[in-house]
Scaffold this motif. Structure first.
Motif, short mmCIF file in Angstrom:
data_model
loop_
_atom_site.label_atom_id
_atom_site.label_comp_id
_atom_site.label_asym_id
_atom_site.label_seq_id
_atom_site.Cartn_x
_atom_site.Cartn_y
_atom_site.Cartn_z
N VAL A 138 0.85 -1.18 0.00
CA VAL A 138 0.00 0.00 0.00
C VAL A 138 0.89 1.23 0.00
N LEU A 139 0.64 2.13 -0.93
CA LEU A 139 1.45 3.33 -1.07
C LEU A 139 0.83 4.49 -0.29
N THR A 140 1.67 5.29 0.33
CA THR A 140 1.19 6.38 1.16
C THR A 140 0.72 7.55 0.30
N PRO A 141 -0.11 8.43 0.86
CA PRO A 141 -0.52 9.62 0.11
C PRO A 141 0.65 10.46 -0.36
N GLY A 142 1.73 10.49 0.42
CA GLY A 142 2.90 11.27 -0.01
C GLY A 142 3.49 10.76 -1.30
N PHE A 143 3.63 9.44 -1.42
CA PHE A 143 4.17 8.88 -2.66
C PHE A 143 3.17 9.05 -3.81
N VAL A 144 1.91 8.74 -3.53
CA VAL A 144 0.89 8.86 -4.58
C VAL A 144 0.84 10.28 -5.12
N GLY A 145 1.00 11.26 -4.23
CA GLY A 145 0.95 12.64 -4.67
C GLY A 145 2.03 12.99 -5.68
N LEU A 146 3.17 12.31 -5.59
CA LEU A 146 4.26 12.57 -6.54
C LEU A 146 3.92 12.09 -7.95
N TRP A 147 3.04 11.08 -8.04
CA TRP A 147 2.74 10.45 -9.33
C TRP A 147 1.26 10.52 -9.70
N GLU A 148 0.47 11.20 -8.89
CA GLU A 148 -0.97 11.24 -9.16
C GLU A 148 -1.23 11.84 -10.54
N GLY A 149 -2.16 11.23 -11.25
CA GLY A 149 -2.43 11.63 -12.63
C GLY A 149 -1.56 10.91 -13.63
N ARG A 150 -0.56 10.16 -13.12
CA ARG A 150 0.35 9.42 -14.00
C ARG A 150 0.52 7.96 -13.55
N MET A 151 -0.30 7.52 -12.59
CA MET A 151 -0.15 6.17 -12.04
C MET A 151 -1.47 5.40 -12.15
N LEU A 152 -1.38 4.19 -12.70
CA LEU A 152 -2.54 3.33 -12.93
C LEU A 152 -2.43 2.06 -12.11
N ASN A 153 -3.59 1.46 -11.83
CA ASN A 153 -3.63 0.18 -11.13
C ASN A 153 -4.75 -0.66 -11.73
N ILE A 154 -4.58 -1.98 -11.69
CA ILE A 154 -5.66 -2.88 -12.07
C ILE A 154 -6.14 -3.61 -10.82
N HIS A 155 -7.45 -3.69 -10.67
CA HIS A 155 -8.06 -4.27 -9.47
C HIS A 155 -9.09 -5.31 -9.88
N PRO A 156 -9.11 -6.49 -9.23
CA PRO A 156 -10.00 -7.57 -9.66
C PRO A 156 -11.41 -7.46 -9.10
N SER A 157 -12.09 -6.37 -9.39
CA SER A 157 -13.52 -6.25 -9.11
C SER A 157 -14.06 -5.14 -9.98
N LEU A 158 -15.37 -5.02 -10.00
CA LEU A 158 -16.01 -3.93 -10.73
C LEU A 158 -16.18 -2.76 -9.75
N LEU A 159 -15.11 -2.02 -9.57
CA LEU A 159 -15.16 -0.89 -8.65
C LEU A 159 -16.31 0.05 -9.01
N PRO A 160 -16.97 0.65 -8.03
CA PRO A 160 -16.57 0.76 -6.63
C PRO A 160 -16.87 -0.45 -5.76
N LYS A 161 -17.39 -1.53 -6.33
CA LYS A 161 -17.61 -2.72 -5.51
C LYS A 161 -16.27 -3.33 -5.11
N TYR A 162 -16.16 -3.73 -3.88
CA TYR A 162 -15.10 -4.58 -3.36
C TYR A 162 -13.69 -4.03 -3.53
N PRO A 163 -13.42 -2.84 -3.00
CA PRO A 163 -12.02 -2.44 -2.91
C PRO A 163 -11.29 -3.36 -1.93
N GLY A 164 -9.99 -3.39 -2.03
CA GLY A 164 -9.23 -4.23 -1.11
C GLY A 164 -9.09 -5.66 -1.58
N LEU A 165 -9.04 -6.58 -0.63
CA LEU A 165 -8.71 -7.98 -0.91
C LEU A 165 -9.94 -8.87 -1.00
N ASP A 166 -9.72 -10.13 -1.40
CA ASP A 166 -10.74 -11.20 -1.41
C ASP A 166 -11.94 -10.82 -2.26
#
Length: 209
Positions: free
Chosen positions: A93-121
């Motif tokens: 998990v990346l902190t807001p400080g790190f994310v702020g350095l790359w926000e708008g330029r950083m992507l992630n893939i998540h195995p759910s149909l967000l906003p359903k089921y953020p996180g694990l399992d």
């Protein structure tokens, strides 16, 4: 000029491999680095075999000092000239400080149909809820976990016999289609969401660069 893409991984890197394989020909981006927090992550070997520079920042060497760990990550990304960062199975998990350095330029893939089921399992949670469909989402990374703007989704129908394991196995090929499609569009400066239905072609396919 092609955008320079760094990919962060923690494991075998199947989504990383799909991203690297896609960045050829007239694609508007090229891979510049695969970076892992796990020194023996299988994806590092796969990336090196594909001719992509690799690096490691072992989180265990920074135990109890997350700012130092993230500062080391940032230095590697800057040194590689990264312009876009793709998280592909990066299990920190990346902190807001790190994310702020790359926000708008950083992507992630998540195995759910967000906003359903953020996180694990996510697969087990979709089954427990009795959902009719499931899938994966590519989103921009923000300080709030799995809550950034959605850039693409792929979905499939849940079968009566599905288990968390079979559902995960069925979603994974969709991830391998969706993430490269979103990256291509994003690298070209287009943030319109990419939509994929299992067994169908891309909806609003990304423009050629």
């Amino acid at each position: 000029m092609s955008r320079r893409v760094a990919i962060l991984i923690s494991g075998g890197g199947s989504n990383m491999a799909a991203l690297i394989a896609s960045m050829t020909g007239d694609h508007p981006a090229r891979p510049c680095l695969v970076l892992s927090n796990v020194p023996d992550a299988g994806g590092l070997r796969r990336a090196a075999e594909a001719g992509v520079p690799v690096a490691t920042v072992d989180h265990r060497a920074h135990r109890g000092d997350r700012p130092a760990f993230e500062a080391a990550l940032h230095r590697e990304l800057v040194a590689a000239g990264a312009e876009i960062v793709c998280l592909a199975g990066f299990m920190r998990v990346l902190t807001p400080g790190f994310v702020g350095l790359w926000e708008g330029r950083m992507l992630n893939i998540h195995p759910s149909l967000l906003p359903k089921y953020p996180g694990l399992d996510t697969h087990a949670r979709a089954l427990a809820a009795g959902d009719a469909e499931h899938g994966c989402t590519v989103h921009e990374v923000t300080a709030d976990l799995d809550a950034g703007p959605v850039l693409g989704q792929a979905r499939l129908a849940i079968r009566g016999e599905d288990t968390p394991d079979t559902l995960a196995a069925r979603v994974l090929p969709l991830e391998h289609r969706l993430y490269p499609a979103v990256l291509r569009r994003f690298a070209a400066g287009d943030r319109r969401p990419v939509l994929i239905e299992a067994g169908a072609s891309l909806s609003n396919p990304p423009p050629l660069a």
